[in-house]
Enzyme design. Structure first.
Site, PDB file in Angstrom:
ATOM      1  N   ASN A 196      -6.617   4.346  -0.145  1.00  0.00           N
ATOM      2  CA  ASN A 196      -7.008   3.223   0.726  1.00  0.00           C
ATOM      3  C   ASN A 196      -6.312   3.246   2.081  1.00  0.00           C
ATOM      4  OD1 ASN A 196      -4.451   2.341   0.032  1.00  0.00           O
ATOM      5  ND2 ASN A 196      -5.147   0.559  -1.137  1.00  0.00           N
ATOM      6  N   HIS A 199      -1.041   0.617   4.414  1.00  0.00           N
ATOM      7  CA  HIS A 199      -0.255  -0.433   3.759  1.00  0.00           C
ATOM      8  C   HIS A 199       0.155  -1.458   4.806  1.00  0.00           C
ATOM      9  CE1 HIS A 199       2.968  -2.434   1.482  1.00  0.00           C
ATOM     10  NE2 HIS A 199       3.666  -2.337   2.601  1.00  0.00           N
TER      11      HIS A 199
END
EC number: 2.7.4.6
Length: 235
Positions: A196, A199
């Site tokens: 993904n 962060h």
């Protein structure tokens, strides 16, 4: 001559501000107290000095009398404004770096109006990754998560701005890219939760801890961005 006056005024203002931090006023905010002190001091000196140098000396000292309190107030105002802004930790993970998404991600934060105050490229050790993800140590995916974070270069950043922690999370999108809205970083650029790409700190305390873990204090740069008056100014 005037540029020398204002440079001297700014230097004097910084000196006044520094000394005033150890003795705040009961009656006025710190910046205004310092400015008033500077103005009174120079108003007393101006007539005396003018008697030796004539009108030009008087004008010079009166200009300085105006310049120092103005500089002191502006410096104090800048410090107060900077203190109001939040800071958050943002990291572009190895997948984001390897896919060449650094400039895309940085540009999204810049276009919003946030200010970059620290950035570096590091390859964290697994021990370091475990410190970063310590709150997930009991989760079954913890080991794999740490292996991935330490598998390649990470772009670590600190961004500053009003509401940057909360909005930074919105800008990033949901942890699972499949659940992220179009327009978010993960919604537009990622596909699966294990890759993904980014962060972001999830709250003020987490942001402080993560910034402290990844950066030394001297690596954080304090400065006033020229665009701030166009981003935060009031009409």
């Amino acid at each position: 001559m005037r540029s020398q006056i204002y440079r001297s005024a700014t230097k004097a203002a910084r000196s006044f501000l520094s000394s005033s931090k150890n003795a705040s006023s009961r009656f006025l905010p710190e910046g205004r107290t310092v400015a008033a002190t500077a103005a009174v001091s120079l108003r007393v000196k101006a007539p005396y000095l003018a008697s030796f140098g004539g009108a030009n000396a008087s004008g010079t000292w009166m200009s300085t009398a105006l310049a120092i309190p103005a500089a002191a107030y502006l410096l104090q105002d800048q410090e107060a404004c900077a203190a109001e802004f939040e800071r958050t930790f943002i990291a572009i993970k190895p997948d984001g770096v390897q896919r060449g998404l650094i400039s895309e991600i940085v540009a999204r934060f810049e276009r919003k109006g946030f200010k970059l105050v620290a950035i570096k490229v590091v390859i964290p050790s697994k021990d370091f990754a475990q410190k970063h993800y310590h709150d997930l140590s009991e989760r079954p995916f913890f080991n794999g998560l740490c292996d991935f974070l330490s598998s390649g270069p990470v772009v670590a950043m600190v961004w500053e701005g009003e509401g940057v922690i909360k909005y930074g999370r919105k800008l990033i999108g949901a942890t699972d890219p499949q659940k992220s809205e179009p327009g978010t970083i993960r919604g537009d650029l990622a596909v699966v939760v294990g890759r993904n790409i980014i962060h972001g700190s999830d709250g003020p305390e987490t942001a402080k801890d993560e910034i402290k873990l990844w950066f030394k204090p001297e690596e954080l740069v304090n400065y006033t961005h020229n665009a701030e008056k166009w981003i935060y100014g009031d009409n």
